[in-house]
Each structure stands twice: as structure tokens, then as C-alpha cells.
Write a protein that holds these residues in place. Structure first.
Motif, PDB file in Angstrom:
ATOM      1  N   THR A  20       0.831  -1.195   0.000  1.00  0.00           N
ATOM      2  CA  THR A  20       0.000   0.000   0.000  1.00  0.00           C
ATOM      3  C   THR A  20       0.868   1.249   0.000  1.00  0.00           C
ATOM      4  OG1 THR A  20      -0.114   0.104   2.420  1.00  0.00           O
ATOM      5  CG2 THR A  20      -1.770  -1.240   1.276  1.00  0.00           C
ATOM      6  N   VAL A  21       0.253   2.390  -0.309  1.00  0.00           N
ATOM      7  CA  VAL A  21       0.969   3.670  -0.294  1.00  0.00           C
ATOM      8  C   VAL A  21       1.440   3.985   1.118  1.00  0.00           C
ATOM      9  CG1 VAL A  21       0.764   6.155  -0.688  1.00  0.00           C
ATOM     10  CG2 VAL A  21      -0.326   4.549  -2.269  1.00  0.00           C
ATOM     11  N   PHE A  22       0.578   3.698   2.110  1.00  0.00           N
ATOM     12  CA  PHE A  22       0.949   3.928   3.506  1.00  0.00           C
ATOM     13  C   PHE A  22       2.152   3.087   3.890  1.00  0.00           C
ATOM     14  CE2 PHE A  22       0.546   2.834   8.050  1.00  0.00           C
ATOM     15  CZ  PHE A  22       0.630   4.109   8.596  1.00  0.00           C
ATOM     16  N   GLY A  23       2.153   1.826   3.446  1.00  0.00           N
ATOM     17  CA  GLY A  23       3.286   0.947   3.727  1.00  0.00           C
ATOM     18  C   GLY A  23       4.574   1.449   3.107  1.00  0.00           C
ATOM     19  N   GLN A  24       4.487   1.977   1.900  1.00  0.00           N
ATOM     20  CA  GLN A  24       5.665   2.519   1.221  1.00  0.00           C
ATOM     21  C   GLN A  24       6.201   3.746   1.955  1.00  0.00           C
ATOM     22  OE1 GLN A  24       4.539   3.236  -2.831  1.00  0.00           O
ATOM     23  NE2 GLN A  24       4.336   1.073  -3.335  1.00  0.00           N
ATOM     24  N   VAL A  25       5.274   4.594   2.437  1.00  0.00           N
ATOM     25  CA  VAL A  25       5.680   5.811   3.152  1.00  0.00           C
ATOM     26  C   VAL A  25       6.383   5.449   4.455  1.00  0.00           C
ATOM     27  CG1 VAL A  25       4.842   7.860   4.359  1.00  0.00           C
ATOM     28  CG2 VAL A  25       3.906   7.263   2.124  1.00  0.00           C
ATOM     29  N   ILE A  26       5.799   4.505   5.207  1.00  0.00           N
ATOM     30  CA  ILE A  26       6.407   4.080   6.474  1.00  0.00           C
ATOM     31  C   ILE A  26       7.766   3.448   6.231  1.00  0.00           C
ATOM     32  CG2 ILE A  26       6.183   2.545   8.450  1.00  0.00           C
ATOM     33  CD1 ILE A  26       4.375   4.942   8.574  1.00  0.00           C
ATOM     34  N   PHE A  27       7.857   2.605   5.185  1.00  0.00           N
ATOM     35  CA  PHE A  27       9.121   1.962   4.848  1.00  0.00           C
ATOM     36  C   PHE A  27      10.197   3.006   4.545  1.00  0.00           C
ATOM     37  CE2 PHE A  27      12.154   0.390   1.733  1.00  0.00           C
ATOM     38  CZ  PHE A  27      12.599  -0.777   2.327  1.00  0.00           C
ATOM     39  N   LEU A  28       9.861   3.979   3.700  1.00  0.00           N
ATOM     40  CA  LEU A  28      10.828   5.012   3.330  1.00  0.00           C
ATOM     41  C   LEU A  28      11.224   5.856   4.542  1.00  0.00           C
ATOM     42  CD1 LEU A  28       9.489   6.259  -0.131  1.00  0.00           C
ATOM     43  CD2 LEU A  28      11.522   4.888   0.320  1.00  0.00           C
ATOM     44  N   PHE A  29      10.258   6.105   5.439  1.00  0.00           N
ATOM     45  CA  PHE A  29      10.559   6.913   6.629  1.00  0.00           C
ATOM     46  C   PHE A  29      11.627   6.235   7.481  1.00  0.00           C
ATOM     47  CE2 PHE A  29       9.802   7.742  11.156  1.00  0.00           C
ATOM     48  CZ  PHE A  29      10.015   9.122  11.190  1.00  0.00           C
ATOM     49  N   PHE A  30      11.425   4.939   7.774  1.00  0.00           N
ATOM     50  CA  PHE A  30      12.396   4.225   8.603  1.00  0.00           C
ATOM     51  C   PHE A  30      13.694   3.959   7.835  1.00  0.00           C
ATOM     52  CE2 PHE A  30       8.950   3.585  11.501  1.00  0.00           C
ATOM     53  CZ  PHE A  30       9.548   3.389  12.718  1.00  0.00           C
ATOM     54  N   TYR A  31      13.567   3.760   6.525  1.00  0.00           N
ATOM     55  CA  TYR A  31      14.749   3.549   5.687  1.00  0.00           C
ATOM     56  C   TYR A  31      15.645   4.779   5.720  1.00  0.00           C
ATOM     57  CZ  TYR A  31      17.354   2.024   1.521  1.00  0.00           C
ATOM     58  OH  TYR A  31      18.329   1.636   0.645  1.00  0.00           O
TER      59      TYR A  31
END
Length: 223
Positions: free
Chosen positions: A39-50
Motif C-alpha cells: 500500500t501507499v501507507f506501507g511505502q511511506v512508512i518503509f521510506l521513513f524508517f529507511y
């Protein structure tokens, strides 16, 4: 009142910064990556922690003047890999991140095994390196998959990063469930190397930390 930049420099010069790095890395590996990026939310969270992981590592790397230019170049390449979505850029992004994590592991080890008493933060620093090893190999496995396709591994349920992170941790800890297995000579050799590191690193680590604690205690008694 001290500038914010000065406060950041002082914080990352302390051993407590290793604990913060461990929290960010553990959250990224054990929570964010397993959730996936469908999901878009999952991508945003992933990039944030990345990005948080990369920035946290950057502060540690920039303490060494020789690594400043290398770090900046790596961050530019990583940003390009995130923005430009393609298999080629994904491989380049993985390899760049792996090299970045190798440098970060080296800096963390230098701080962990530096002079002084063994503290809980130093122990956390050693755990950081252990987790970074699993992260590095996960990136390499993912790169092999992108280059060779589904023939590189057997048992994958998807091409998501969580599959390769799971396989890397299982291999590093030598659990060996066998649900995912390497199918090419190079991927098998890489898995063997990770398993070997997974056995040797804790043994060498414990021996070194015990030796450091013994030397520190002896020095205190002599004083």
C-alpha cells in the motif's frame, strides 16, 4: 543556548547513540519490512524508517573526516535509486546500501571495541552490527533475484524485501527451516558465507567483550 547542530554532534559522539541506532534498525527489520510495501501507507512508512536508518548512520560516519565525501556520494546514489524505479536502479540501490552498511558496521565496531569499560550501549552496538550483517545479505539476495529471476531461490512466496530479510535472518542464525532455499551456485555460496559469519561473530564478540571487561576491571583495581 547551543545550536541544534552542535547538540546533534554531541549526542552522536556519545555511546547512547548506538542504542538509538539499534532501536531504528530493529524497528526497520522486525516491524516495517515484514509489513511489506503493498500500500501507499506501507511505502511511506518503509521510506521513513529507511531514511531514518541512513541518516542515523550518516551522523556516525561523518565523525570520520575521510568518510564524509564517500557518505555524501552514497546518499545521492541512494536517493536516485529511491526516485528512479527500475530493476537496474534497484540493484544499484541495494549494492550502494550494502556498501554503506559495511562502512557503518566498521565505524560501530570501532566505537564498540574502543578503549574504556564495557557498557550496555557498547553491547547494543555489537547487536547493531549483527543485524546490519543480516540486512546486508538480504540486500545481496534481493539483488541476485532481480538479476536472475525466480530461478535464484526456491520457495519464495513473493518478490518483496521481507522474503529476503526473513531468509537472511534464518541463515545468519543457522536455523535453516528450509522453506526458502538458494538454487544457484553463487546464491548458495553467499548463504554459506552468511551462515559461517553467523556462527563466528557471536563467539568472537563474546570473547572480545569478556577480555575488555577483564582488562577494565584490572585497571580499576590497580588505580
Amino acid at each position: 543556548m547551543k545550536p541544534i547542530g552542535k547538540n546533534f554532534q554531541q549526542f552522536w559522539a556519545q555511546e547512547t547513540s548506538l542504542t538509538v541506532l539499534l532501536v531504528v534498525l530493529a524497528a526497520h527489520i522486525f516491524i516495517i519490512i515484514p509489513l511489506g510495501q503493498k500500500t501507499v501507507f506501507g511505502q511511506v512508512i518503509f521510506l521513513f524508517f529507511y531514511i531514518s536508518l541512513l541518516v542515523a548512520g550518516m551522523f556516525l560516519l561523518l565523525k570520520n573526516p575521510r568518510l564524509k565525501r564517500i557518505t555524501l556520494i552514497l546518499l545521492i546514489l541512494l536517493a536516485a535509486g529511491i526516485v528512479l524505479r527500475s530493476a537496474g536502479f534497484a540493484v544499484a540501490d541495494n549494492l550502494t546500501t550494502a556498501f554503506y552498511c559495511i562502512l557503518l558496521s566498521w565505524v560501530v565496531l570501532l566505537r564498540t571495541f574502543g578503549e574504556g569499560p564495557v557498557t550496555v550501549h557498547r553491547i547494543f552496538g555489537a547487536i547493531v552490527v549483527y543485524l546490519l550483517i543480516s540486512f546486508i545479505f538480504a540486500l545481496l539476495y534481493h539483488s541476485i533475484f532481480l538479476l536472475k529471476g525466480e530461478i535464484a531461490f526456491k520457495g519464495l512466496s513473493s518478490a518483496d524485501r521481507k522474503e529476503f530479510m526473513y531468509f537472511s535472518l534464518v541463515t545468519l542464525t543457522t536455523v535453516g527451516y528450509g522453506d526458502i532455499s538458494p538454487a544457484l551456485p553463487f546464491s548458495r555460496s553467499l548463504a554459506n558465507l552468511e551462515a559461517l559469519i553467523g556462527q563466528l561473530y557471536p563467539a568472537i564478540l563474546i570473547a572480545r567483550l569478556v577480555s575488555m571487561e577483564f582488562e577494565s576491571s584490572r585497571t580499576k583495581k590497580e588505580k
